[in-house]
Design a protein around this motif. Structure first.
Motif, PDB file in Angstrom:
ATOM      1  N   LYS A  16      31.655 -51.747 -43.701  1.00 54.58           N
ATOM      2  CA  LYS A  16      32.495 -52.061 -43.896  1.00 54.58           C
ATOM      3  C   LYS A  16      34.272 -51.373 -43.796  1.00 54.58           C
ATOM      4  N   LYS A  17      34.419 -50.921 -44.121  1.00 55.83           N
ATOM      5  CA  LYS A  17      35.599 -49.767 -44.121  1.00 55.83           C
ATOM      6  C   LYS A  17      35.463 -49.128 -42.429  1.00 55.83           C
ATOM      7  N   VAL A  18      33.503 -48.624 -42.550  1.00 58.09           N
ATOM      8  CA  VAL A  18      33.739 -47.908 -41.065  1.00 58.09           C
ATOM      9  C   VAL A  18      34.676 -48.962 -40.036  1.00 58.09           C
ATOM     10  N   GLU A  19      34.010 -49.783 -39.696  1.00 57.12           N
ATOM     11  CA  GLU A  19      34.383 -50.810 -38.845  1.00 57.12           C
ATOM     12  C   GLU A  19      35.909 -51.218 -39.015  1.00 57.12           C
ATOM     13  N   PHE A  20      36.265 -51.194 -40.272  1.00 55.62           N
ATOM     14  CA  PHE A  20      37.822 -51.182 -40.345  1.00 55.62           C
ATOM     15  C   PHE A  20      38.508 -50.239 -39.456  1.00 55.62           C
ATOM     16  N   ILE A  21      38.213 -48.998 -39.999  1.00 49.16           N
ATOM     17  CA  ILE A  21      38.675 -47.774 -39.916  1.00 49.16           C
ATOM     18  C   ILE A  21      38.950 -48.368 -37.792  1.00 49.16           C
ATOM     19  N   LYS A  22      37.331 -48.204 -37.143  1.00 46.83           N
ATOM     20  CA  LYS A  22      37.325 -48.069 -35.731  1.00 46.83           C
ATOM     21  C   LYS A  22      37.818 -49.986 -34.825  1.00 46.83           C
ATOM     22  N   GLU A  23      38.444 -50.786 -35.672  1.00 44.71           N
ATOM     23  CA  GLU A  23      38.624 -51.364 -34.657  1.00 44.71           C
ATOM     24  C   GLU A  23      40.437 -51.659 -34.861  1.00 44.71           C
TER      25      GLU A  23
END
Length: 398
Positions: free
Chosen positions: A100-107
């Motif tokens: 979830k955090k990885v996706e948040f950072i990418k977005e």
């Protein structure tokens, strides 16, 4: 765990609340009056292997050795296993960042831009990225990050800037600094106006002038910080509403000493004349990207104010024919209470097609970073914003 061990665990926890496995083992050998080597013989374990277990440096271990250690210490096997795993974790951290955090950072972040700006070291280690960004933005978790509101002062309708992710984090980083400074003084517009007759003189002191002006402004309720401009952004400055008080951020993206002062007085013009709108809309960014006429009109007014205050067009007309006479320019600047670089810069702006005027402006301009502690570089080490701001608060925001 067997019930018979509960009381033992409770007793040991009370006696030795912060024991490591090595501390327990050394206490036992001391109580028995034996050396570590003798203990190894009793256990039938090599000294190197035992040290690896006690220190948590040996990742693989025969579980029967842990059982022997537990019997030797006369403590539950589960306690020995837990202490061993704690030691391993300290030496070989296994924490991972959630998907979830990885996706948040990418977005929400342009990682290539942030690496180029040295805010992060790479774009693949997401634990490192979260640690750096939360430190810079004053957050506990990256999931706390929220993009700033899109409604900005002077805009008619919505405005979708280019490089929106980078602009957003630049804004949030500035706001983190303002929050940490937490100016205790009330904004006093009349006191700010009274300061103006003497502010220009501070440009003559390259090393201390700008920090001293920042301190003076702080005491009339206007907070000013310098912030590194990020790649792909061409932001001169911005004015924010932070807890009902004006806060200004300026950058040295051009690298000229006079540009810093021009940006400061440009933003002060917005504070003096546009504060009601900025306070309602939370912030205004000074750049050339927004081409709406309503925005450009306010920008033109602020530019005119800064130019006339620092070194007016009338004075440019008086000096520009002598621009190649360094001694004359220096004396003229002294008579008008400004640094000579401001004279050269204003003349160059008045003669945009003159290569020699721009060459003189570059030649006679101190480096912008010479005049005040450079905020951006201070954050490259990854320390938290509150740690970085503390010495700056002591130096300027008092």
């Amino acid at each position: 765990m067997d019930d018979k061990y509960k009381d033992i665990d409770s007793l040991l926890g009370g006696l030795f609340p912060s024991n490591t496995l090595r501390e327990l083992f050394e206490r036992k050998t001391q109580a028995l009056g034996i050396s570590l080597t003798v203990a190894c013989n009793i256990l039938g374990v090599q000294l190197r292997a035992l040290n690896g277990i006690l220190n948590g440096t040996q990742k693989t271990v025969d579980i029967t050795i842990l059982s022997k250690v537990a019997n030797f210490l006369q403590v539950p096997r589960e306690q020995v296993v837990n202490l061993y795993l704690e030691a391993i974790e300290k030496n070989f951290p296994t924490a991972t960042i959630s998907a979830k955090k990885v996706e948040f950072i990418k977005e929400n972040f342009d990682l290539a831009v942030l690496r180029k700006a040295k805010w992060i070291d790479n774009i693949t280690d997401f634990e490192h990225i979260e640690k750096r960004l939360t430190a810079r933005l004053g957050l506990k978790s990256i999931l706390e990050y929220r993009k700033p509101a899109v409604d900005v002062a002077f805009c008619v309708g919505s405005f979708e800037p280019k490089n929106g992710l980078t602009r957003a984090i630049w804004i949030k980083a500035a706001q983190a600094c303002f929050a940490e400074i937490d100016n205790p003084y009330a904004y006093d517009r009349e006191a700010l106006i009274k300061l103006f007759p003497r502010l220009r003189w501070y440009t003559t002191n390259v090393q201390r002038g700008l920090p001293e002006v920042i301190g003076l402004l702080h005491r009339v309720g206007v907070t000013v910080v310098l912030q590194q401009s990020l790649p792909t952004l061409q932001l001169r400055g911005a004015t924010f509403n932070q807890n009902g008080k004006p806060c200004i951020v300026i950058t040295d993206y051009v690298g000229f000493y006079p540009t810093l002062w021009f940006a400061l007085f440009h933003e002060l013009a917005h504070v003096l004349f546009d504060w009601d709108e900025i306070r309602e809309n939370q912030y205004h960014i000074s750049d050339d990207e927004n081409t709406q006429l309503s925005v450009q009109a306010r920008e033109h007014e602020a530019n005119t104010f800064a130019r006339e205050y620092l070194f007016s067009l009338d004075k440019v007309e008086q000096i520009k024919r002598y621009i190649h006479d360094a001694g004359y320019v220096e004396q003229f600047a002294a008579d008008n209470h400004v640094h000579p670089s401001i004279v050269y810069a204003q003349c160059a702006h008045a003669m945009p097609k003159s290569r020699s005027a721009w060459a003189l402006a570059r030649k006679h301009s101190p480096a912008a970073s010479d005049c005040v502690h450079y905020f951006g570089a201070a954050f490259e080490g990854g320390e938290r914003v509150e740690t970085i701001m503390q010495p700056l608060k002591t130096a300027m925001y008092i």
